[in-house]
Every structure is written in C-alpha cells, then in structure tokens.
Design a protein around this motif. Sequence first.
Motif, mmCIF file in Angstrom:
data_model
loop_
_atom_site.group_PDB
_atom_site.id
_atom_site.type_symbol
_atom_site.label_atom_id
_atom_site.label_comp_id
_atom_site.label_asym_id
_atom_site.label_seq_id
_atom_site.Cartn_x
_atom_site.Cartn_y
_atom_site.Cartn_z
ATOM 1 N N ASN A 194 0.823 -1.212 0.000
ATOM 2 C CA ASN A 194 0.000 0.000 0.000
ATOM 3 C C ASN A 194 0.857 1.262 0.000
ATOM 4 N N PRO A 195 1.498 1.611 -1.104
ATOM 5 C CA PRO A 195 2.312 2.828 -1.126
ATOM 6 C C PRO A 195 1.500 4.091 -0.872
ATOM 7 N N GLN A 196 0.224 4.097 -1.270
ATOM 8 C CA GLN A 196 -0.601 5.271 -1.007
ATOM 9 C C GLN A 196 -0.838 5.438 0.488
ATOM 10 N N GLY A 197 -0.998 4.320 1.202
ATOM 11 C CA GLY A 197 -1.159 4.391 2.652
ATOM 12 C C GLY A 197 0.068 4.970 3.334
ATOM 13 N N LEU A 198 1.257 4.633 2.826
ATOM 14 C CA LEU A 198 2.488 5.203 3.376
ATOM 15 C C LEU A 198 2.521 6.710 3.169
ATOM 16 N N GLU A 199 2.143 7.135 1.965
ATOM 17 C CA GLU A 199 2.149 8.562 1.665
ATOM 18 C C GLU A 199 1.122 9.310 2.511
ATOM 19 N N ASP A 200 -0.047 8.693 2.690
ATOM 20 C CA ASP A 200 -1.083 9.332 3.508
ATOM 21 C C ASP A 200 -0.620 9.488 4.955
ATOM 22 N N ALA A 201 0.059 8.458 5.497
ATOM 23 C CA ALA A 201 0.566 8.545 6.863
ATOM 24 C C ALA A 201 1.583 9.674 6.991
ATOM 25 N N TYR A 202 2.451 9.790 6.000
ATOM 26 C CA TYR A 202 3.474 10.835 6.005
ATOM 27 C C TYR A 202 2.836 12.227 5.989
ATOM 28 N N TYR A 203 1.865 12.431 5.116
ATOM 29 C CA TYR A 203 1.273 13.765 5.003
ATOM 30 C C TYR A 203 0.373 14.090 6.191
ATOM 31 N N LEU A 204 -0.227 13.099 6.817
ATOM 32 C CA LEU A 204 -0.940 13.363 8.058
ATOM 33 C C LEU A 204 0.039 13.840 9.121
ATOM 34 N N GLY A 205 1.228 13.251 9.168
ATOM 35 C CA GLY A 205 2.248 13.715 10.096
ATOM 36 C C GLY A 205 2.634 15.155 9.843
ATOM 37 N N ARG A 206 2.742 15.547 8.597
ATOM 38 C CA ARG A 206 3.083 16.937 8.282
ATOM 39 C C ARG A 206 1.964 17.880 8.730
ATOM 40 N N GLN A 207 0.719 17.476 8.491
ATOM 41 C CA GLN A 207 -0.398 18.313 8.930
ATOM 42 C C GLN A 207 -0.421 18.448 10.451
ATOM 43 N N ASP A 208 -0.207 17.336 11.143
ATOM 44 C CA ASP A 208 -0.200 17.384 12.603
ATOM 45 C C ASP A 208 1.002 18.171 13.122
ATOM 46 N N GLY A 209 2.110 18.113 12.403
ATOM 47 C CA GLY A 209 3.268 18.903 12.779
ATOM 48 C C GLY A 209 2.980 20.401 12.690
ATOM 49 N N GLN A 210 2.256 20.805 11.670
ATOM 50 C CA GLN A 210 1.923 22.220 11.533
ATOM 51 C C GLN A 210 0.961 22.659 12.637
ATOM 52 N N LYS A 211 0.024 21.801 12.991
ATOM 53 C CA LYS A 211 -0.880 22.119 14.108
ATOM 54 C C LYS A 211 -0.103 22.273 15.408
ATOM 55 N N PHE A 212 0.879 21.416 15.606
ATOM 56 C CA PHE A 212 1.718 21.523 16.805
ATOM 57 C C PHE A 212 2.467 22.836 16.824
ATOM 58 N N LEU A 213 3.026 23.232 15.700
ATOM 59 C CA LEU A 213 3.744 24.512 15.625
ATOM 60 C C LEU A 213 2.822 25.678 15.909
ATOM 61 N N ASP A 214 1.593 25.590 15.414
ATOM 62 C CA ASP A 214 0.631 26.666 15.677
ATOM 63 C C ASP A 214 0.364 26.837 17.164
ATOM 64 N N ARG A 215 0.451 25.715 17.911
ATOM 65 C CA ARG A 215 0.187 25.770 19.354
ATOM 66 C C ARG A 215 1.365 26.332 20.142
ATOM 67 N N VAL A 216 2.572 26.016 19.709
ATOM 68 C CA VAL A 216 3.737 26.346 20.542
ATOM 69 C C VAL A 216 4.458 27.612 20.110
ATOM 70 N N MET A 217 4.115 28.164 18.964
ATOM 71 C CA MET A 217 4.834 29.330 18.486
ATOM 72 C C MET A 217 3.934 30.573 18.494
#
Length: 287
Positions: free
Chosen positions: A264-287
């Motif tokens: 499931n290469p698409q599943g790998l890509e989806d997991a990666y991009y969810l991490g990027r989205q969650d990373g941006q949400k985290f930055l919004d909270r701490v910065m």
Amino acid sequence: MRNRSGMKQNPVYSSVVFAGGGSRCLWQVGFWMEVAPVLNLAPKTIASVSAGATMACYLFSDRFSRAVEHFKEITSLNERNFYPLNVFRGKPAFPQYALYREGILAAIDQAALETLHHGPEIRVLITRPPRWAGPRLATLIGFFCYSLEKKLYSPVHPAFASRIGFKPEVVTVDTCTTPEELADLLLQSSCTPPFTPVLYRNNRPVLDGGLIDNVPIRILDKNEGNILILLTRQYPPERIPNIIGRTYIQPSQPIAVYKWDYTNPQGLEDAYYLGRQDGQKFLDRVM
C-alpha cells in the motif's frame, strides 16, 4: 507554551522517543520534517523501537527521501502480504522480512552509517524472551499478552510482558560497524513471527522490542531533559501520562495503513502527510 511574561516560548527537547508501529511510523517522519527545522530540534538522545528505530535512522542519516521512494516502489510491486503457495515451494510465505531488509540496505550505506555515528545517540530496544519458553512459544505468549493488555487497558506503556519474564535489552546504533549489522539490529527490534523469521542476537533469540514497551521512554535516563514522544496510534486522552518534562504527540486521526501492510504505497504517503499536517498544528500551538 508560554514563559512568565506571557510570550510563547519554543520547547527545547534534548531527547525524542520514536514509538513502534510498522508502516504507521511514516507519520513520525512527516511530523519531524515539519517541526524539527522550525524549532531547530537537535536532540542528544533518541529512544526507539521497531520501525520507529528505522525511521530515526533514516532521518538522522539524511537518507529518508531515498528510503521512502525505494519502499514505495517495492510495495507497489508487491501484490500480497501473504503468499500461501510459497510454503510448498520452500520459500517464505510472508515477504515483509526480505523487503524490510532490502529497504534498509538500499537507503543506508557506509557513508550514511558514519553520519549516524556522528549524530545523536540512537538507542534501540529489543526483547529477550523468558528462558522457560522457546522462541515460538514466547512469541505466542508475548503477543497475546500485548494484545490483551492493549484491548483491556489501552496503556501507552505496557507492562504485562515484563511481569511474566520478558526482558528488555538496549543496543546503540553506534555499535554497528556495517550497514548489514544495522539492518540486523533494526530487524531484531522488529522481530514479529510469522512476518519475520525467529531472529537471534549473540546466539540468543530476540523479539520485537515493543513487547516490553512500544513507547520506550524507560530506556532514557531520568536526567535527560525534556522529552518529545512521537506515538503512532491514538490513545484515550486519560491514558496519556501527564508528567512534567514529557510531551506526548499522537496522530490526529487513526492512521489507515496496517503496520505490516507492504502492498500500500498510497497508505504510506497518507501517513506521512498526516504527520506533516499534525506537525503544523503543533507549531501553531507552541509558536
């Protein structure tokens, strides 16, 4: 996070925990790629287990892009996670072990290993089964305990396996002198028969370190500073420890790809991009 004047203050983490989770660990990489450059994260110590250890090695050797492209390619070519007819052909019925090892060695060569040796100390957790059980029986007992405890209590840090005799062992990446030795270590930390064969280290059987603790904060010293803990599955909020100096981050939604899904290469890509989205949400909270 705010300082006493009320101004936001960037967190400083001297240690990071990469939880296990198989293919779901691509979420950790997406989160790290989004957050680390902005916060200038430079941890001294990494605590890791199973595929989380592999992701940490890809990141701190600067070989993640090569690794993920290779893995997406081989998973797109692999049609099944189980080939029953291979049993009659003398071949492994599960392709994961060979593909996993191939992916590690395709990404990490000797130069990449030298880069790891000059980076943070990466500690990798493996499990030693109890001496009263052979490796196959220990596998059944260990994963039964892990699954039962997860079903009943959803603990972030499981304890059942330790209570019945499974023992932790920590190996640091800087003890590996060749890419092949590193691949051996990462696979030992991920050893989950039947997806992998029973594996041995120093002539003794090993199992997935996640049986002891899939979020291996216990392999860090108590004085190692603030800790960023990257989970790979969602836990009930009341189960996440509220301890000063620890920041637990979990995916904002369940990661769809199964941890041993190598089709499931698409599943790998989806997991990666969810991490990027969650990373941006985290930055919004701490910065």
